[in-house]
Design a protein around this motif. Structure first.
Motif, PDB file in Angstrom:
ATOM      1  N   THR A   2      -1.383  -3.415  -3.161  1.00 19.28           N
ATOM      2  CA  THR A   2      -0.275  -2.736  -2.279  1.00 19.28           C
ATOM      3  C   THR A   2       0.937  -2.380  -2.658  1.00 19.28           C
ATOM      4  OG1 THR A   2      -1.455  -3.557  -0.196  1.00 19.28           O
ATOM      5  CG2 THR A   2       0.612  -2.594  -0.151  1.00 19.28           C
ATOM      6  N   ASN A   3       1.385  -1.157  -2.609  1.00 21.43           N
ATOM      7  CA  ASN A   3       2.665  -0.899  -3.505  1.00 21.43           C
ATOM      8  C   ASN A   3       3.572  -0.094  -2.576  1.00 21.43           C
ATOM      9  OD1 ASN A   3       1.814  -1.327  -6.468  1.00 21.43           O
ATOM     10  ND2 ASN A   3       0.255   0.233  -5.867  1.00 21.43           N
ATOM     11  N   LEU A   4       4.826  -0.799  -2.543  1.00 24.12           N
ATOM     12  CA  LEU A   4       5.848  -0.326  -1.724  1.00 24.12           C
ATOM     13  C   LEU A   4       7.208   0.041  -2.374  1.00 24.12           C
ATOM     14  CD1 LEU A   4       5.726  -3.207   1.154  1.00 24.12           C
ATOM     15  CD2 LEU A   4       4.534  -1.265   1.081  1.00 24.12           C
ATOM     16  N   ALA A 141       5.555  -5.847   4.859  1.00 27.64           N
ATOM     17  CA  ALA A 141       4.276  -5.861   3.877  1.00 27.64           C
ATOM     18  C   ALA A 141       3.141  -6.172   4.401  1.00 27.64           C
ATOM     19  CB  ALA A 141       5.093  -6.822   2.701  1.00 27.64           C
ATOM     20  N   GLU A 142       3.133  -7.052   5.272  1.00 23.74           N
ATOM     21  CA  GLU A 142       1.887  -7.590   5.837  1.00 23.74           C
ATOM     22  C   GLU A 142       1.016  -6.548   6.801  1.00 23.74           C
ATOM     23  OE1 GLU A 142       0.190 -10.225   5.196  1.00 23.74           O
ATOM     24  OE2 GLU A 142       1.772 -11.464   4.216  1.00 23.74           O
ATOM     25  N   LYS A 143       1.928  -5.843   7.382  1.00 24.62           N
ATOM     26  CA  LYS A 143       1.298  -4.676   8.121  1.00 24.62           C
ATOM     27  C   LYS A 143       0.718  -3.436   7.036  1.00 24.62           C
ATOM     28  CE  LYS A 143       4.277  -5.225  12.018  1.00 24.62           C
ATOM     29  NZ  LYS A 143       5.592  -5.029  12.767  1.00 24.62           N
ATOM     30  N   LYS A 148      -3.799  -1.114   4.611  1.00 23.86           N
ATOM     31  CA  LYS A 148      -4.805  -0.620   3.570  1.00 23.86           C
ATOM     32  C   LYS A 148      -6.274  -1.284   3.438  1.00 23.86           C
ATOM     33  CE  LYS A 148      -3.987   0.174  -1.121  1.00 23.86           C
ATOM     34  NZ  LYS A 148      -3.605  -0.180  -2.262  1.00 23.86           N
ATOM     35  N   ALA A 149      -6.131  -2.541   3.798  1.00 24.99           N
ATOM     36  CA  ALA A 149      -7.511  -3.363   3.613  1.00 24.99           C
ATOM     37  C   ALA A 149      -8.553  -2.554   4.639  1.00 24.99           C
ATOM     38  CB  ALA A 149      -7.323  -4.696   4.362  1.00 24.99           C
ATOM     39  N   ILE A 150      -8.027  -1.875   5.699  1.00 25.86           N
ATOM     40  CA  ILE A 150      -9.263  -1.260   6.555  1.00 25.86           C
ATOM     41  C   ILE A 150      -9.716   0.015   6.128  1.00 25.86           C
ATOM     42  CG2 ILE A 150      -9.246  -0.262   8.835  1.00 25.86           C
ATOM     43  CD1 ILE A 150      -7.081  -2.524   9.921  1.00 25.86           C
ATOM     44  N   ILE A 151      -8.730   0.429   5.413  1.00 25.71           N
ATOM     45  CA  ILE A 151      -8.978   2.030   4.677  1.00 25.71           C
ATOM     46  C   ILE A 151      -9.988   1.945   3.588  1.00 25.71           C
ATOM     47  CG2 ILE A 151      -7.787   4.007   3.774  1.00 25.71           C
ATOM     48  CD1 ILE A 151      -5.530   3.412   5.310  1.00 25.71           C
TER      49      ILE A 151
END
Length: 151
Positions: A2-4, A141-143, A148-151
């Motif tokens: 994940t990238n923010l 970040a957790e959200k 992202k894990a679901i997609i």
């Protein structure tokens, strides 16, 4: 991974301090983070990230930070559909309009298609409760990781 991205403007250092604490929370969640202090950074860059954090102080009686004005205008035309976002900022309750920059940036992100996943963080001057800021970043970040894990 994940990238923010976290983009912020600070005049007195208060919003910079908040940004550092929010960033600490993001990193504690095990997420990659890119930080841009305005005027560095280009709005188009926001489209490259899974999540977007914007931070600004509110100037005077409810104005967006001077450093954010060009960036804000140049955000027009971006496609942020599918991007998750949150906004934080500092302000002074001595003014009638407290932390309005948070609301202005939240509305802009929504106009461009981003999903606001948590209420904006509004801090009086400098952060006295560091954990509040750290938890804001970590929660965001957790959200983003979860979605992202679901997609």
């Amino acid at each position: 991974m994940t990238n923010l991205i976290l983009v912020f403007a600070s005049m007195t250092g208060n919003t910079e301090e908040i940004a550092q604490l929010v960033g600490k929370g993001v990193k504690e969640a095990g997420v990659n983070l890119t930080i841009r202090e305005l005027p560095a950074g280009e709005p188009k860059e926001l489209e490259q990230y899974d999540g977007i954090l914007l931070g600004s102080y509110t100037y005077g009686d409810g104005e967006l930070a001077d450093e954010f004005l060009d960036f804000y205008d140049d955000m027009d035309g971006l496609n942020l559909d599918g991007k998750m976002a949150a906004v934080f900022g500092s302000g002074d309750t001595a003014y009638e309009q407290f932390c309005v920059a948070v609301d202005i940036l939240t509305e802009k992100l929504q106009e461009l298609g981003a999903t606001i996943v948590q209420e904006g963080l509004k801090i009086e001057l400098s952060p006295e409760d560091e954990e509040l800021c750290i938890n804001f970043g970590k929660s965001f970040a957790e959200k983003v990781k979860e979605v992202k894990a679901i997609i």
